[in-house]
Design an enzyme around this catalytic site. Sequence first.
Site, PDB file in Angstrom:
ATOM      1  N   HIS A  33     -23.965  34.851 -15.415  1.00  0.00           N
ATOM      2  CA  HIS A  33     -22.928  34.531 -15.844  1.00  0.00           C
ATOM      3  C   HIS A  33     -22.687  33.720 -17.246  1.00  0.00           C
ATOM      4  CE1 HIS A  33     -21.554  30.643 -14.659  1.00  0.00           C
ATOM      5  NE2 HIS A  33     -22.109  30.691 -13.462  1.00  0.00           N
ATOM      6  N   ASP A  55     -25.833  25.937 -15.237  1.00  0.00           N
ATOM      7  CA  ASP A  55     -24.882  26.776 -14.645  1.00  0.00           C
ATOM      8  C   ASP A  55     -24.207  27.419 -15.661  1.00  0.00           C
ATOM      9  OD1 ASP A  55     -21.989  26.239 -12.189  1.00  0.00           O
ATOM     10  OD2 ASP A  55     -23.237  28.002 -12.891  1.00  0.00           O
ATOM     11  N   GLU A  59     -16.792  33.914 -14.709  1.00  0.00           N
ATOM     12  CA  GLU A  59     -17.319  33.922 -13.100  1.00  0.00           C
ATOM     13  C   GLU A  59     -16.589  32.425 -12.633  1.00  0.00           C
ATOM     14  OE1 GLU A  59     -20.018  32.289 -10.177  1.00  0.00           O
ATOM     15  OE2 GLU A  59     -19.375  31.432 -12.106  1.00  0.00           O
ATOM     16  N   GLU A  60     -16.642  31.440 -13.343  1.00  0.00           N
ATOM     17  CA  GLU A  60     -16.312  30.069 -12.851  1.00  0.00           C
ATOM     18  C   GLU A  60     -14.745  30.101 -12.412  1.00  0.00           C
ATOM     19  OE1 GLU A  60     -19.866  27.876 -13.513  1.00  0.00           O
ATOM     20  OE2 GLU A  60     -18.154  28.271 -12.077  1.00  0.00           O
ATOM     21  N   ASP A  63     -27.961  33.161 -11.028  1.00  0.00           N
ATOM     22  CA  ASP A  63     -26.917  31.850 -11.444  1.00  0.00           C
ATOM     23  C   ASP A  63     -27.470  30.646 -11.185  1.00  0.00           C
ATOM     24  OD1 ASP A  63     -23.583  31.615 -10.392  1.00  0.00           O
ATOM     25  OD2 ASP A  63     -24.857  30.397 -11.781  1.00  0.00           O
ATOM     26  N   HIS A  91     -20.842  21.556 -13.062  1.00  0.00           N
ATOM     27  CA  HIS A  91     -19.558  21.450 -13.459  1.00  0.00           C
ATOM     28  C   HIS A  91     -18.943  20.199 -14.242  1.00  0.00           C
ATOM     29  CE1 HIS A  91     -18.381  24.989 -10.501  1.00  0.00           C
ATOM     30  NE2 HIS A  91     -19.287  25.413 -11.504  1.00  0.00           N
TER      31      HIS A  91
HETATM   32 ZN    ZN Z   1     -22.790  29.473 -12.056  1.00  0.00          ZN
END
Ligand code: ZN
Length: 485
Positions: A271, A292, A326-327, A354, A435
């Site tokens: 992603h 990520d 995606e998130e 991922d 994140h």
């Molecule tokens: Zn991810």
Amino acid sequence: MKPFLPSPTTLLLCGLISIVTLRSDNMRAAQAPVVRTLAAPPVARPNAQGVANAAGTPRPRPAWTDGTAAPPTATTSWSQTDPFAPVYIVTSRDTYQGIRGLARDAVGRRDSTGMPLVISEIRADSLGEIGRHVHVNERRCGGFFAFPNRAQAEAFLHADRSRQAMTKSLLASYTLDNQATVDRWLPQVEERRIYDTINYLSSYRNRYYASSFGKTSAEWIRTHWQSLAAGRSYVTTELFTACTNCSTQPSVILTIQGWDLPNEVVVLGAHLDSINANNRNDLNQLAPGADDDASGIATLTETLRIALSEGWRPRRTVKFMGYAAEEVGLRGSNAIAQSFRSSGVNVVAVLQVDMTNYKSGAVPDMKLIADYSNADLKNFFVTLFDTYLAPRGLTRGSVACGYACSDHASWTNAGYPAAMMFEAGGPNGSFPYIHTTSDTLATMGESAQNSVKFAQFALAYLGETAKTAPVRFTGGPAPVFREGG
Ligand SMILES: [Zn+2]
């Protein structure tokens, strides 16, 4: 010198002055545009084997020459979504228990595997919080599918084919007979190139699905991937925009047309968006997302570069994909998988990468995701690993990741054979900086060495699922027919 003893009024005055200055600093910081100079994009340069660097030190950047579009330097982004807009999410019942304070009008459902699920309504500006809940409390990413209305969420579950996808075997058997190609590819993986791509993508302020950076970074990936194709007529790229709730972020699809089995499609995906869990839909949020999932995109980019660099032509059609949004609920991959399903595309295998670049402590080098994946394909991944990576001293493990943990789940839901190889992580399993503003190369030792293994795995997967056609692209219009691949 008699020490200076300030009078109470002087003390008071000093205190006041420091408060005033402090506050003005903050205000200045808040007002001043945060200028993040983007690193120069990776260049399509000739093989430069063994360019090592002193571990941990940021590396000098090559000047860009590949004509890739200049990255934006704007610091503010334009709003695309209403933070109060309702979003309908599908989660596991367990996840719902944890987020029910943010959700309403919940209804219980089950998917075709019998998994207890919940459809509920949330506000758009709590998407980050849902993601954070899943990460902090369930130690995984993703965790939900998102839809613009309840009818679509219901229809999605009604058409769910996960059980079928997890058990059926499509290809008579995934075979292992293309060592000639794969063994030639594996030594060509360059850590520096993967580092450069991660560094470039993570230097965007964010790649949030609704921000202008989210759009321009996706467009950069498309242009860069196209530049690696170097005019090969059977390689095309597109921006997939038929996703109704991906805001302005397109997914990117590069297609290498198969030679004699063009209707059998092999997919490799990652992603391209990023998120900061504290964002509350802030389009200017700082979300570098180096691991990520810039690491996944960088892994695929290096795989693509090597496969195309020597004019390789697959027997089956191959699609490299960078998924949008995606998130915020696997939106891009779900839109693509559903559209492939409805137009009857015959996808024979899907690899998801991922997060590939974080390893800390005595943990295996990579982990096979055990759930929501196709049984045959998982066994094949184990065979690929044991054939091509274990002899290099690498180790593997496996882990269950739960409902909707990454884009492979979109393909599984649509009835296609998909599986995912996940990074090693740390002693407690997951990447601690996911994140956050600290998801940067600096927290990964300023190195992309861990992702090298994933590029090698992706090359083994590519060679052994797409196979090698008995032709090679040598430039010019017609390929030369050559016996024995
Ligand atoms: Zn991810």
